[in-house]
Design an enzyme around this catalytic site. Structure first.
Site, PDB file in Angstrom:
ATOM      1  N   GLY A 127      -3.487  -3.708  -7.259  1.00 15.79           N
ATOM      2  CA  GLY A 127      -4.049  -4.803  -8.044  1.00 15.79           C
ATOM      3  C   GLY A 127      -3.150  -4.969  -9.250  1.00 15.79           C
ATOM      4  O   GLY A 127      -1.934  -4.943  -9.124  1.00 15.79           O
ATOM      5  N   HIS A 167       1.588  -0.139  -0.199  1.00 21.83           N
ATOM      6  CA  HIS A 167       0.206  -0.380   0.227  1.00 21.83           C
ATOM      7  C   HIS A 167       0.024  -0.038   1.700  1.00 21.83           C
ATOM      8  O   HIS A 167       0.141  -0.921   2.557  1.00 21.83           O
ATOM      9  CB  HIS A 167      -0.153  -1.860   0.047  1.00 21.83           C
ATOM     10  CG  HIS A 167      -0.196  -2.348  -1.346  1.00 21.83           C
ATOM     11  ND1 HIS A 167      -1.353  -2.402  -2.085  1.00 21.83           N
ATOM     12  CD2 HIS A 167       0.779  -2.826  -2.151  1.00 21.83           C
ATOM     13  CE1 HIS A 167      -1.092  -2.901  -3.280  1.00 21.83           C
ATOM     14  NE2 HIS A 167       0.201  -3.165  -3.346  1.00 21.83           N
ATOM     15  N   GLU A 197      -2.723   0.512   3.122  1.00 17.28           N
ATOM     16  CA  GLU A 197      -3.999  -0.076   3.548  1.00 17.28           C
ATOM     17  C   GLU A 197      -3.831  -1.474   4.131  1.00 17.28           C
ATOM     18  O   GLU A 197      -4.750  -1.990   4.772  1.00 17.28           O
ATOM     19  CB  GLU A 197      -5.002  -0.093   2.382  1.00 17.28           C
ATOM     20  CG  GLU A 197      -4.737  -1.117   1.291  1.00 17.28           C
ATOM     21  CD  GLU A 197      -3.653  -0.726   0.304  1.00 17.28           C
ATOM     22  OE1 GLU A 197      -3.420  -1.509  -0.638  1.00 17.28           O
ATOM     23  OE2 GLU A 197      -3.036   0.354   0.455  1.00 17.28           O
ATOM     24  N   ILE A 211       4.479  -4.737  -3.032  1.00 21.48           N
ATOM     25  CA  ILE A 211       4.107  -5.984  -3.703  1.00 21.48           C
ATOM     26  C   ILE A 211       4.135  -5.739  -5.213  1.00 21.48           C
ATOM     27  O   ILE A 211       3.272  -5.024  -5.738  1.00 21.48           O
ATOM     28  CB  ILE A 211       2.700  -6.467  -3.268  1.00 21.48           C
ATOM     29  CG1 ILE A 211       2.620  -6.618  -1.751  1.00 21.48           C
ATOM     30  CG2 ILE A 211       2.337  -7.774  -3.976  1.00 21.48           C
ATOM     31  CD1 ILE A 211       1.218  -6.858  -1.217  1.00 21.48           C
ATOM     32  N   CYS A 222       0.113   1.658  -5.410  1.00 19.94           N
ATOM     33  CA  CYS A 222       0.705   0.623  -6.251  1.00 19.94           C
ATOM     34  C   CYS A 222       0.162   0.703  -7.685  1.00 19.94           C
ATOM     35  O   CYS A 222       0.551   1.608  -8.421  1.00 19.94           O
ATOM     36  CB  CYS A 222       0.514  -0.760  -5.622  1.00 19.94           C
ATOM     37  SG  CYS A 222       1.610  -2.018  -6.313  1.00 19.94           S
TER      38      CYS A 222
END
Length: 196
Positions: free
Chosen positions: A49, A175, A177, A139, A81
């Protein structure tokens, strides 16, 4: 063997994906938004996030100090992250007022691999994860500038550590997930089970 109860810090970020990955890895997964929910779990995932936002919301929800107490008291935690940034003892380039939970003796650099439009996927060899490389989604990902003696880099990419473990704490810059590959979550679930 009873499935461990693992929380996902549900203040911001990709909470649903972590809940699904943990369930696929054999854990009972629940969202955590309040100190009393945190008190019930045996381990915690801090999702990706925006690390500054997670820090501010954790403070606003009265969770930052309970999080620090549980993590520093030995509760297993895994951060992906932004979660990696939250578990770092030091941020190289923090935003004004940004705080971390800490626990891993490492210095991280926020957005080290570039901005949103420079996001990418790469295969990452992670020590302790069998079955070949893990697909990593990066990301606006951080990287680890340096680790202390207690922290062990588990994976590197482009010359920088992108997965680190220190005792009961695990962090990845990427990530897992988001990939459908649940091996990193299985590793963390096993870490939680080992504590008992």
């Amino acid at each position: 063997m009873t499935a461990p109860l693992i929380g996902v810090l549900a203040l911001q970020g990709d909470v649903r994906e972590h809940l699904a990955a943990l369930a696929a890895a054999g854990a009972r997964a629940v969202p955590v938004r309040r100190p009393e929910e945190l008190a019930e779990v045996s381990g915690l995932v801090i999702p990706g996030g925006e690390s500054t936002t997670i820090s501010k919301l954790a403070t606003a929800f009265g969770l930052l100090e309970p999080l620090r107490a549980r993590v520093h008291g030995g509760m297993p935690a895994y951060g992906s992250c932004a979660g990696m940034i939250m578990l770092a003892d030091k941020i190289l380039d923090p935003r004004s007022g940004q705080e971390t939970i800490g626990g891993i003796d490492m210095i991280v650099r926020r957005n080290a691999f570039g901005r949103q439009n420079e996001s990418f996927e790469a295969e990452v060899e992670v020590a302790g994860v069998t079955g070949g490389p893990v697909p990593g989604v990066f990301i606006r990902a951080p990287w680890v500038e340096s680790v202390g003696a207690a922290a062990e880099p588990l994976a590197t990419y482009d010359g920088h550590p992108v997965a680190v473990r220190q005792g009961r704490l695990l962090a990845t810059a990427f990530h897992p997930e988001l990939t459908g590959d649940h091996r990193v979550h299985r590793l963390f679930t096993e870490m939680v089970l080992a504590v008992g």
